[in-house]
Design a protein around this motif. Structure first.
Motif, short mmCIF file in Angstrom:
data_model
loop_
_atom_site.label_atom_id
_atom_site.label_comp_id
_atom_site.label_asym_id
_atom_site.label_seq_id
_atom_site.Cartn_x
_atom_site.Cartn_y
_atom_site.Cartn_z
N VAL A 77 -11.90 -16.25 -34.58
CA VAL A 77 -12.59 -17.05 -35.76
C VAL A 77 -12.91 -18.30 -34.92
O VAL A 77 -12.05 -18.95 -34.50
N GLY A 78 -14.38 -18.74 -35.28
CA GLY A 78 -14.90 -19.97 -34.52
C GLY A 78 -14.97 -19.81 -33.01
O GLY A 78 -14.44 -20.58 -32.19
N CYS A 79 -15.54 -18.60 -32.76
CA CYS A 79 -15.69 -18.22 -31.41
C CYS A 79 -16.36 -19.11 -30.41
O CYS A 79 -16.43 -18.68 -29.34
N ILE A 100 -17.01 -14.93 -34.97
CA ILE A 100 -17.86 -15.61 -35.93
C ILE A 100 -17.90 -17.15 -35.62
O ILE A 100 -16.84 -17.76 -35.25
N ASP A 101 -18.93 -17.80 -36.28
CA ASP A 101 -18.87 -19.18 -35.85
C ASP A 101 -20.02 -19.61 -36.67
O ASP A 101 -21.03 -19.22 -37.14
N MET A 102 -19.62 -20.96 -37.33
CA MET A 102 -20.77 -21.74 -38.12
C MET A 102 -22.10 -22.08 -37.49
O MET A 102 -23.16 -22.31 -38.15
N ILE A 120 -21.13 -17.59 -39.64
CA ILE A 120 -20.19 -17.93 -40.79
C ILE A 120 -19.36 -18.78 -40.80
O ILE A 120 -18.92 -19.44 -39.75
N ASN A 121 -19.52 -19.84 -42.21
CA ASN A 121 -18.53 -20.78 -42.25
C ASN A 121 -17.36 -20.36 -42.67
O ASN A 121 -16.89 -19.95 -43.73
N ALA A 122 -16.31 -20.44 -41.67
CA ALA A 122 -14.93 -19.93 -41.87
C ALA A 122 -14.09 -20.75 -42.99
O ALA A 122 -13.29 -20.35 -43.33
N ALA A 123 -14.82 -22.10 -43.06
CA ALA A 123 -14.12 -22.86 -44.03
C ALA A 123 -14.13 -22.42 -45.65
O ALA A 123 -13.34 -22.74 -46.45
N GLN A 138 -7.89 -17.35 -32.84
CA GLN A 138 -8.42 -18.60 -33.12
C GLN A 138 -8.03 -19.70 -32.21
O GLN A 138 -6.90 -19.72 -31.79
N ARG A 139 -8.88 -20.07 -31.50
CA ARG A 139 -8.91 -21.14 -30.41
C ARG A 139 -9.59 -22.57 -30.55
O ARG A 139 -10.77 -22.48 -30.87
N PHE A 140 -8.93 -23.40 -30.65
CA PHE A 140 -9.65 -24.96 -30.57
C PHE A 140 -10.40 -25.26 -32.07
O PHE A 140 -11.37 -25.83 -31.99
C1 LIG Z 1 -14.07 -26.35 -29.61
S1 LIG Z 1 -14.90 -25.00 -30.04
C2 LIG Z 1 -14.13 -23.59 -29.49
C3 LIG Z 1 -15.03 -22.24 -29.46
C4 LIG Z 1 -14.02 -21.13 -28.94
N1 LIG Z 1 -12.95 -21.00 -29.86
C5 LIG Z 1 -13.72 -21.35 -27.59
O1 LIG Z 1 -12.33 -21.42 -27.39
O2 LIG Z 1 -14.33 -21.56 -26.74
C6 LIG Z 1 -14.59 -24.97 -31.87
C7 LIG Z 1 -15.72 -23.85 -32.52
O3 LIG Z 1 -15.27 -23.83 -33.95
C8 LIG Z 1 -16.63 -23.77 -34.55
N2 LIG Z 1 -16.24 -24.15 -36.02
C9 LIG Z 1 -16.40 -25.47 -36.28
N3 LIG Z 1 -16.02 -25.41 -37.88
C10 LIG Z 1 -16.14 -24.11 -38.19
C11 LIG Z 1 -16.33 -23.67 -39.49
N4 LIG Z 1 -16.16 -24.10 -40.56
N5 LIG Z 1 -16.54 -22.12 -39.63
C12 LIG Z 1 -16.91 -21.40 -38.22
N6 LIG Z 1 -16.81 -21.92 -37.03
C13 LIG Z 1 -16.55 -23.29 -37.22
C14 LIG Z 1 -17.54 -24.53 -34.00
O4 LIG Z 1 -18.85 -24.13 -34.19
C15 LIG Z 1 -17.15 -24.40 -32.32
O5 LIG Z 1 -17.96 -23.34 -31.85
#
Ligand SMILES: C[S@@+](CC[C@H](N)C(=O)[O-])C[C@H]1O[C@@H](n2cnc3c(N)ncnc32)[C@H](O)[C@@H]1O
Length: 284
Positions: A77-79, A100-102, A120-123, A138-140
């Motif tokens: 999630v938020g990859c 998935i990522d927005m 995908i907007n995971a929110a 899920q990371r960061f």
């Molecule tokens: C700091 S990055 C970390 C990316 C990845 N998890 C990594 O460790 O490299 C945070 C990611 O979360 C995504 N993100 C933020 N809000 C989001 C949402 N509502 N839905 C999906 N992705 C989201 C951002 O687009 C970004 O790619």
């Protein structure tokens, strides 16, 4: 798809991005994320991925190696660009990985066939059936999800996990150990919270089992050897990017922000500063 104005970009039908100070930032009520979604950020995330491989001496902590070898389904999630997914998918060719990522920042080079990315907007929840995945990662996302959304996201991750499935979350905590005065100032300006410290209680509230919670103190600067040097390089990319929104949303001026950053970077070694992270993993 790029709109008629070069300053406004739609990554899909829903999410709007705008260029501010030369960086592509989400500008959409449905997403609270403050970091950019552009090539410079992809570079930073690659460095960050390499840092965490070094710290963990691997890619994850959960006991899922044998299942991954056999073949399971994994959701990230938020990859982001998908560096974690790419490395995992190469290592475990019998498993299927969905990221998935927005934002459409996904890497396209050297991707094995067992990877799929979706915007995908995971929110807004996870558009997958109940019990679809064996492992959810899920990371960061701490700078993307406000606390309520974060809690809700954990419930969603539980819903899409199969019984006895594994969850693993890694987050930054907005807290420096041995900060210089400049670093303390920056930490006060940042809008992310102490969600990282609350993840295990969120997992407990969602009735996850066998919760493990590990604290990491990641050094900033040469005093911390290779990880320290790498993390300083990551901070040099991250903090100016965070600053764009800090300056927009607070009374901090551009000059004050830049000056404080300069001080913080040069003092990190002297103070032997570090940042706290938490890695939490559990079973459904
Ligand atoms: C700091 S990055 C970390 C990316 C990845 N998890 C990594 O460790 O490299 C945070 C990611 O979360 C995504 N993100 C933020 N809000 C989001 C949402 N509502 N839905 C999906 N992705 C989201 C951002 O687009 C970004 O790619």
């Amino acid at each position: 798809m790029v709109s008629s104005s070069p300053e406004i970009v739609y990554d899909n039908d829903d999410i709007v991005f705008q260029y501010k100070s030369g960086r592509k930032l989400v500008d959409d009520e449905s997403v609270a994320y403050i970091l950019p979604s552009d090539a410079t950020e992809v570079k930073r995330l690659e460095l960050n991925h390499n840092l965490w491989k070094m710290i963990l001496d691997g890619l994850y902590k959960s006991s899922v190696h044998e299942s991954l070898v056999e073949g399971i389904t994994i959701l990230d999630v938020g990859c982001g660009p998908g560096f974690w997914i790419r490395d995992m998918a190469i290592l475990y060719p019998n498993s299927k990985f969905i990221g998935i990522d927005m934002a459409d920042v996904f890497i396209t080079k050297d991707l094995p066939p067992n990877v799929e990315f979706q915007i995908i907007n995971a929110a807004m929840g996870l558009p997958f059936q109940d019990e679809s995945f064996d492992f959810v990662f899920q990371r960061f996302l701490v700078m993307g999800f406000p606390t309520d959304t974060y809690k809700q996201s954990i419930k969603e991750m539980k819903r899409v996990l199969k019984p006895n499935g594994a969850i693993e979350i890694l987050e930054l905590v907005n807290h420096y150990t041995n900060p210089s005065p400049a670093l303390t100032k920056i930490s006060g300006w940042r809008m992310d919270s102490f969600i990282g410290d609350k993840i295990s209680s969120f997992l407990k509230d969602a009735s996850f089992q066998q919760i493990r919670d590990i604290n990491y103190n990641v050094p900033i600067g040469e005093w911390g050897g290779e990880p320290g040097k790498l993390y300083l390089a990551i901070q040099r990319l991250a903090l100016p990017a965070v600053g764009i929104m800090v300056i927009q949303l607070t009374s901090v001026t551009e000059e004050e922000y830049q000056e404080t950053l300069k001080e913080a970077f040069s003092a990190a070694n002297q103070f032997q500063s570090s940042t706290r992270f938490r890695l939490v993993y559990a079973k459904k």
